[in-house]
Write an enzyme that holds these catalytic residues in place. Structure first.
Site, short mmCIF file in Angstrom:
data_model
loop_
_atom_site.label_atom_id
_atom_site.label_comp_id
_atom_site.label_asym_id
_atom_site.label_seq_id
_atom_site.Cartn_x
_atom_site.Cartn_y
_atom_site.Cartn_z
N ALA A 32 0.90 -1.11 0.01
CA ALA A 32 0.16 0.06 0.15
C ALA A 32 0.93 1.13 0.13
O ALA A 32 0.78 2.18 0.78
CB ALA A 32 -0.70 -0.01 1.22
N LEU A 33 1.82 1.19 -0.88
CA LEU A 33 3.05 2.10 -1.03
C LEU A 33 2.37 3.64 -1.19
O LEU A 33 1.50 3.94 -2.07
CB LEU A 33 3.82 1.99 -2.12
CG LEU A 33 4.66 0.45 -1.92
CD1 LEU A 33 5.51 0.34 -3.19
CD2 LEU A 33 5.21 0.39 -0.47
N HIS A 34 2.93 4.55 -0.52
CA HIS A 34 2.70 6.02 -0.52
C HIS A 34 4.19 6.70 -0.59
O HIS A 34 5.13 5.89 -0.42
CB HIS A 34 2.11 6.27 0.98
CG HIS A 34 2.55 5.75 1.99
ND1 HIS A 34 3.91 6.43 2.72
CD2 HIS A 34 2.26 5.27 3.00
CE1 HIS A 34 4.12 5.75 3.72
NE2 HIS A 34 3.16 5.08 4.02
N GLY A 36 6.14 8.22 1.35
CA GLY A 36 7.12 7.64 2.51
C GLY A 36 7.77 6.51 2.03
O GLY A 36 9.08 6.68 1.88
N HIS A 37 7.28 5.47 1.61
CA HIS A 37 8.09 4.39 1.17
C HIS A 37 8.75 4.97 -0.03
O HIS A 37 9.87 4.25 -0.31
CB HIS A 37 6.98 3.29 0.53
CG HIS A 37 5.88 2.84 1.53
ND1 HIS A 37 4.67 2.84 1.72
CD2 HIS A 37 6.38 1.93 2.71
CE1 HIS A 37 4.07 2.25 2.42
NE2 HIS A 37 4.92 1.84 3.43
N GLN A 61 3.38 -10.08 12.91
CA GLN A 61 3.59 -8.84 13.82
C GLN A 61 2.25 -8.26 14.14
O GLN A 61 2.33 -6.99 14.60
CB GLN A 61 4.64 -7.85 13.15
CG GLN A 61 3.97 -7.28 11.70
CD GLN A 61 5.14 -6.38 11.16
OE1 GLN A 61 5.77 -7.12 10.40
NE2 GLN A 61 4.97 -5.13 10.94
N GLN A 148 11.83 6.70 10.14
CA GLN A 148 11.82 7.39 11.46
C GLN A 148 10.40 7.25 11.73
O GLN A 148 10.20 7.20 13.10
CB GLN A 148 12.36 8.79 11.48
CG GLN A 148 12.35 9.47 12.80
CD GLN A 148 12.07 11.14 12.70
OE1 GLN A 148 12.69 11.68 11.78
NE2 GLN A 148 11.25 11.63 13.45
N ASP A 150 8.48 4.86 12.15
CA ASP A 150 8.50 3.67 13.14
C ASP A 150 9.98 3.80 13.95
O ASP A 150 10.75 2.92 13.95
CB ASP A 150 8.38 2.40 12.26
CG ASP A 150 7.12 2.52 11.50
OD1 ASP A 150 6.07 2.04 12.15
OD2 ASP A 150 6.98 2.71 10.52
#
Ligand code: AMP
Length: 282
Positions: A32-34, A36-37, A61, A148, A150
């Site tokens: 679900a790339l945005h 940020g990725h 996880q 950063q 996470d």
């Protein structure tokens, strides 16, 4: 761009490039790339000869089954985005390819997971530790890129890599935000219009706390202010706001200059759990 569903063909592809002396960069994601990725991928593409992105929603996880089921999956669109920016290879395995057996090993990151995400999501970092170890062993990259966004995950992976002598350089990249300041997250698409508007309050709370602490307000008072901010909010339910040392993740009671300090927040916005953080001193 090569798309791999299986470990062996990916390893053979990477082996060929490694033999030519080419450096490999790796960005693990849950898809679900945005943007940020994409920023992590672009950095990898600039810094390495070959860049690999993994897209794998790791079940181990997720402490909340509903969160796993509702996690957005947009594989086709993700592959298009990666192809467009010049990613060399995508690894998108099925569960059976990653978990040939139920792991016997489990990780305990002790004080590093006794706070924040680890405290509120039991078993989360064990799942992260297992899957990141597997992916690093499969891809064997020279450099691996994490966000950063996470922060606790990054610190834990840094310690994992150090403790188990993984031969990889870790890069922690800055948080990419929407125009109003909301940290980009795959989960944001699950917010309705009203929730989306309210979600920015996480970042606003972090900025308010940062300003207060810089002006000399105590940590306790600042924490109380932030709690109060959300008390009457029916949409945003604060889970935690913490002031921590950015390396040890331990809670801080008194601000010391030159210490790398992070302000971290987690909240449910409707049914969607979001996290964010800022450094106190940039
Ligand atoms: P995820 O797919 O959520 O597991 O994230 C994959 C990687 O992208 C992790 O290292 C995240 O920290 C990073 N990431 C997620 N959101 C952002 C963001 N808004 N800006 C930069 N990196 C991010």
């Amino acid at each position: 761009m090569h798309v791999f569903n299986q470990v062996q063909p990916l390893k053979e592809y990477l082996h060929k490039h490694r033999c030519k002396g080419q450096g490999i960069g790796f960005v693990p994601t849950m898809g679900a790339l945005h943007d940020g990725h994409i920023s992590l991928m672009q950095r990898s593409i600039v810094e390495n000869d070959i860049s690999v992105c993994s897209i794998y929603v790791n079940p181990t996880q997720f402490n909340d089954k509903a969160d796993l089921e509702k996690y957005p999956r947009t594989l086709e669109r993700d592959i298009e985005k990666l192809d467009k920016i010049g990613c060399n290879a995508v690894f998108c395995p099925e569960d059976s390819e990653i978990y040939i057996q139920k792991p016997n090993l489990s990780f305990n990151f002790h004080h590093l997971e006794g706070v924040m995400e680890g405290k509120h999501r039991k078993g989360h970092f064990n799942g992260v530790g297992i899957v990141v170890s597997k992916l690093l062993n499969i891809v064997n990259p020279d450099k691996a890129y994490f966000g950063q966004k996470d922060l606790q995950q990054f610190v834990i992976i840094k310690n994992l890599v150090e403790d188990l002598s993984f031969d990889v350089e870790l890069v922690c990249a800055p948080i990419i935000r929407e125009n109003d300041g909301l940290a980009m997250s795959s989960r944001n698409v699950r917010l309705n219009d009203m929730e989306r508007k309210e979600a920015v309050k996480l970042y606003e709370a972090l900025l308010l706390a940062k300003e207060s602490l810089k002006q000399g307000k105590s940590v306790t008072e600042t924490k109380n202010d932030i709690s109060r901010l959300f008390l009457a909010n029916d949409i945003v339910k604060l889970e935690y706001f913490e002031v921590v040392d950015a390396n040890s993740l331990q809670e801080i009671e008194t601000i010391v200059h030159n210490q790398k300090i992070s302000l971290c927040i987690a909240a449910f916005v409707g049914n969607v759990r979001l996290i964010d953080n800022v450094f106190l001193f940039d």
